[in-house]
Design a protein around this motif. Structure first.
Motif, mmCIF file in Angstrom:
data_model
loop_
_atom_site.group_PDB
_atom_site.id
_atom_site.type_symbol
_atom_site.label_atom_id
_atom_site.label_comp_id
_atom_site.label_asym_id
_atom_site.label_seq_id
_atom_site.Cartn_x
_atom_site.Cartn_y
_atom_site.Cartn_z
ATOM 1 N N TYR A 71 0.834 -1.207 0.000
ATOM 2 C CA TYR A 71 0.000 0.000 0.000
ATOM 3 C C TYR A 71 0.867 1.254 0.000
ATOM 4 O O TYR A 71 0.579 2.228 -0.685
ATOM 5 N N GLN A 72 1.932 1.239 0.774
ATOM 6 C CA GLN A 72 2.821 2.396 0.856
ATOM 7 C C GLN A 72 3.535 2.610 -0.477
ATOM 8 O O GLN A 72 3.621 3.728 -0.970
ATOM 9 N N LYS A 73 4.023 1.548 -1.088
ATOM 10 C CA LYS A 73 4.746 1.669 -2.362
ATOM 11 C C LYS A 73 3.830 2.111 -3.496
ATOM 12 O O LYS A 73 4.257 2.845 -4.383
ATOM 13 N N LEU A 74 2.573 1.652 -3.478
ATOM 14 C CA LEU A 74 1.632 2.008 -4.537
ATOM 15 C C LEU A 74 0.902 3.318 -4.275
ATOM 16 O O LEU A 74 0.164 3.797 -5.130
ATOM 17 N N CYS A 75 1.110 3.868 -3.066
ATOM 18 C CA CYS A 75 0.387 5.078 -2.659
ATOM 19 C C CYS A 75 -1.115 4.848 -2.776
ATOM 20 O O CYS A 75 -1.880 5.731 -3.171
ATOM 21 N N SER A 76 -1.556 3.654 -2.458
ATOM 22 C CA SER A 76 -2.956 3.296 -2.584
ATOM 23 C C SER A 76 -3.257 2.112 -1.689
ATOM 24 O O SER A 76 -2.360 1.391 -1.289
ATOM 25 N N GLY A 77 -4.519 1.906 -1.402
ATOM 26 C CA GLY A 77 -4.947 0.777 -0.584
ATOM 27 C C GLY A 77 -6.094 1.200 0.304
ATOM 28 O O GLY A 77 -6.398 2.381 0.429
ATOM 29 N N PRO A 78 -6.744 0.234 0.916
ATOM 30 C CA PRO A 78 -7.873 0.576 1.779
ATOM 31 C C PRO A 78 -7.405 1.272 3.049
ATOM 32 O O PRO A 78 -6.269 1.060 3.494
ATOM 33 N N PRO A 79 -8.256 2.095 3.667
ATOM 34 C CA PRO A 79 -7.899 2.684 4.957
ATOM 35 C C PRO A 79 -7.593 1.542 5.932
ATOM 36 O O PRO A 79 -8.377 0.602 6.046
ATOM 37 N N SER A 80 -6.435 1.605 6.569
ATOM 38 C CA SER A 80 -5.953 0.490 7.387
ATOM 39 C C SER A 80 -5.419 0.979 8.715
ATOM 40 O O SER A 80 -4.848 2.058 8.806
ATOM 41 N N LEU A 81 -5.579 0.143 9.739
ATOM 42 C CA LEU A 81 -5.070 0.438 11.073
ATOM 43 C C LEU A 81 -4.511 -0.843 11.665
ATOM 44 O O LEU A 81 -5.211 -1.858 11.702
ATOM 45 N N LEU A 82 -3.253 -0.812 12.090
ATOM 46 C CA LEU A 82 -2.622 -1.966 12.725
ATOM 47 C C LEU A 82 -2.642 -1.733 14.234
ATOM 48 O O LEU A 82 -2.077 -0.758 14.723
ATOM 49 N N LEU A 83 -3.319 -2.627 14.956
ATOM 50 C CA LEU A 83 -3.448 -2.521 16.414
ATOM 51 C C LEU A 83 -2.561 -3.562 17.078
ATOM 52 O O LEU A 83 -2.543 -4.727 16.658
ATOM 53 N N THR A 84 -1.846 -3.173 18.125
ATOM 54 C CA THR A 84 -0.958 -4.099 18.807
ATOM 55 C C THR A 84 -1.725 -5.002 19.763
ATOM 56 O O THR A 84 -2.775 -4.629 20.295
ATOM 57 N N LYS A 85 -1.176 -6.188 19.974
ATOM 58 C CA LYS A 85 -1.763 -7.137 20.913
ATOM 59 C C LYS A 85 -1.863 -6.467 22.291
ATOM 60 O O LYS A 85 -0.955 -5.769 22.719
#
Length: 171
Positions: A71-85
């Protein structure tokens, strides 16, 4: 004989063989291996160079990290959130407002679609066991769409087809 037909093999069925036996069976009976579905984090890849393997060679191609990198390389992708355990949410992130469903990926597992109405409970339960990637999927009651596109992309896509990154002016 070798190359005289087509067999459907599951990676899981080959996992019980030791590496030398696996390599011997594959080289004796097959000309090529073709992945017909993406490898998941829960399935170990066959891991042999002969016969040649066509398709994603390792499950990491479907990992959370690879998705975020892509997503970062393509400057595109769905809205995303990474949550920690161990994280705990009291309310849903604002960027999810308007989505009918959300793609939830627990660390090391395949993604699942979760309705927005049960998302908070699902996320808080999942976060007790694993880190979680949350992605918007399906806008304003729409179903959303997942497309598996072969590479390389056509540099001049036909009307109604997808393009990526710089081809569509995203970057």
């Amino acid at each position: 004989g070798r190359g005289s037909g087509l067999d459907l093999l599951r990676c899981e069925s080959m996992a019980s063989l030791d590496q030398p036996t696996l390599a011997r069976v594959l080289q004796k009976n097959y000309i090529a291996l073709v992945s017909m579905a993406p490898l998941s984090q829960e399935v170990e890849s066959i891991g042999t160079s002969l016969p040649p393997h066509i398709g994603p060679p390792v499950a990491e191609m479907n990992s959370i990290w690879f998705k975020l990198w892509l997503y970062q390389k393509l400057c595109s992708g769905p809205p995303s959130l990474l949550l920690t355990k161990g994280s705990r949410l009291r309310k849903l992130p604002a960027f999810l407002k308007g989505y009918s469903r959300v793609l939830v990926t627990m660390w090391g597992h395949d993604p699942t679609l979760v309705s927005l109405s049960s998302l908070l409970l699902t996320l808080n339960d999942a976060l007790t066991h694993s880190a979680v990637l949350v992605q918007g999927h399906g806008w304003r009651g729409g179903e959303g769409e997942v497309r598996h596109l072969p590479l390389p992309f056509d540099p001049s896509p036909a009307k109604g087809t997808c393009c990526v990154g710089w081809q569509c002016g995203f970057c």
